[in-house]
Design a protein around this motif. Structure first.
Motif, PDB file in Angstrom:
ATOM      1  N   THR A  38       0.827  -1.205   0.000  1.00 32.86           N
ATOM      2  CA  THR A  38       0.000   0.000   0.000  1.00 32.86           C
ATOM      3  C   THR A  38       0.864   1.258   0.000  1.00 32.86           C
ATOM      4  O   THR A  38       0.591   2.207  -0.736  1.00 32.86           O
ATOM      5  N   GLY A  39       1.912   1.269   0.812  1.00 40.19           N
ATOM      6  CA  GLY A  39       2.810   2.422   0.859  1.00 40.19           C
ATOM      7  C   GLY A  39       3.557   2.630  -0.436  1.00 40.19           C
ATOM      8  O   GLY A  39       3.743   3.772  -0.892  1.00 40.19           O
ATOM      9  N   ILE A  40       3.979   1.528  -1.047  1.00 39.00           N
ATOM     10  CA  ILE A  40       4.698   1.624  -2.317  1.00 39.00           C
ATOM     11  C   ILE A  40       3.778   2.159  -3.412  1.00 39.00           C
ATOM     12  O   ILE A  40       4.161   3.031  -4.196  1.00 39.00           O
ATOM     13  N   VAL A  41       2.573   1.649  -3.452  1.00 41.65           N
ATOM     14  CA  VAL A  41       1.615   2.097  -4.467  1.00 41.65           C
ATOM     15  C   VAL A  41       1.256   3.565  -4.244  1.00 41.65           C
ATOM     16  O   VAL A  41       1.161   4.345  -5.204  1.00 41.65           O
ATOM     17  N   MET A  44       4.135   5.755  -5.466  1.00 49.49           N
ATOM     18  CA  MET A  44       4.176   5.790  -6.933  1.00 49.49           C
ATOM     19  C   MET A  44       3.048   6.659  -7.496  1.00 49.49           C
ATOM     20  O   MET A  44       3.265   7.413  -8.451  1.00 49.49           O
ATOM     21  N   ALA A  45       1.873   6.562  -6.903  1.00 52.28           N
ATOM     22  CA  ALA A  45       0.744   7.368  -7.375  1.00 52.28           C
ATOM     23  C   ALA A  45       1.009   8.854  -7.151  1.00 52.28           C
ATOM     24  O   ALA A  45       0.715   9.677  -8.025  1.00 52.28           O
ATOM     25  N   ALA A  46       1.576   9.191  -6.001  1.00 54.38           N
ATOM     26  CA  ALA A  46       1.894  10.596  -5.726  1.00 54.38           C
ATOM     27  C   ALA A  46       2.948  11.113  -6.702  1.00 54.38           C
ATOM     28  O   ALA A  46       2.851  12.243  -7.205  1.00 54.38           O
ATOM     29  N   GLY A  47       3.951  10.301  -6.996  1.00 60.51           N
ATOM     30  CA  GLY A  47       4.979  10.706  -7.952  1.00 60.51           C
ATOM     31  C   GLY A  47       4.427  10.901  -9.347  1.00 60.51           C
ATOM     32  O   GLY A  47       4.753  11.875 -10.038  1.00 60.51           O
ATOM     33  N   LEU A  48       3.582   9.979  -9.780  1.00 63.77           N
ATOM     34  CA  LEU A  48       2.978  10.112 -11.098  1.00 63.77           C
ATOM     35  C   LEU A  48       2.048  11.318 -11.173  1.00 63.77           C
ATOM     36  O   LEU A  48       1.992  12.006 -12.201  1.00 63.77           O
ATOM     37  N   LEU A  49       1.328  11.590 -10.095  1.00 64.79           N
ATOM     38  CA  LEU A  49       0.452  12.749 -10.057  1.00 64.79           C
ATOM     39  C   LEU A  49       1.259  14.051 -10.168  1.00 64.79           C
ATOM     40  O   LEU A  49       0.880  14.964 -10.912  1.00 64.79           O
ATOM     41  N   LEU A  50       2.377  14.113  -9.448  1.00 63.58           N
ATOM     42  CA  LEU A  50       3.231  15.300  -9.543  1.00 63.58           C
ATOM     43  C   LEU A  50       3.792  15.473 -10.953  1.00 63.58           C
ATOM     44  O   LEU A  50       3.863  16.593 -11.470  1.00 63.58           O
ATOM     45  N   LEU A  51       4.215  14.383 -11.576  1.00 68.78           N
ATOM     46  CA  LEU A  51       4.718  14.475 -12.953  1.00 68.78           C
ATOM     47  C   LEU A  51       3.618  14.931 -13.910  1.00 68.78           C
ATOM     48  O   LEU A  51       3.855  15.752 -14.796  1.00 68.78           O
ATOM     49  N   PHE A  52       2.438  14.380 -13.739  1.00 70.24           N
ATOM     50  CA  PHE A  52       1.330  14.735 -14.611  1.00 70.24           C
ATOM     51  C   PHE A  52       0.968  16.215 -14.459  1.00 70.24           C
ATOM     52  O   PHE A  52       0.817  16.934 -15.452  1.00 70.24           O
TER      53      PHE A  52
END
Length: 78
Positions: A38-41, A44-52
């Protein structure tokens, strides 16, 4: 009963006792926390959101956000 008259007064350790050595082995289990996906996902979701979001933001908005963050952290930027 020990014979206290056969040794000088105040001297200790003159008696001979048979000593036994016992070796005990202890095994300690190393506690490892269970890896939570859960923490890893979430990371990753926060990182992808920031990139987007940074990909679609205007350059001036990104610059102003970085500039404000530098001031908030008391880091000199100009």
């Amino acid at each position: 009963m020990r014979d206290t008259l056969s040794r000088p007064s105040g001297v200790t350790g003159m008696e001979r006792d048979d000593m036994t050595t016992q070796t005990t082995t202890q095994t300690a289990a190393i506690a490892r926390p269970a890896t939570s996906t859960t923490g890893i996902v979430a990371a990753m979701a926060a990182g992808l959101l920031l990139l987007f979001l940074s990909g679609y933001a205007q350059a001036t908005i990104l610059h102003d956000a970085a500039h404000d963050q530098r001031h908030a952290m008391a880091f000199p930027c100009h």
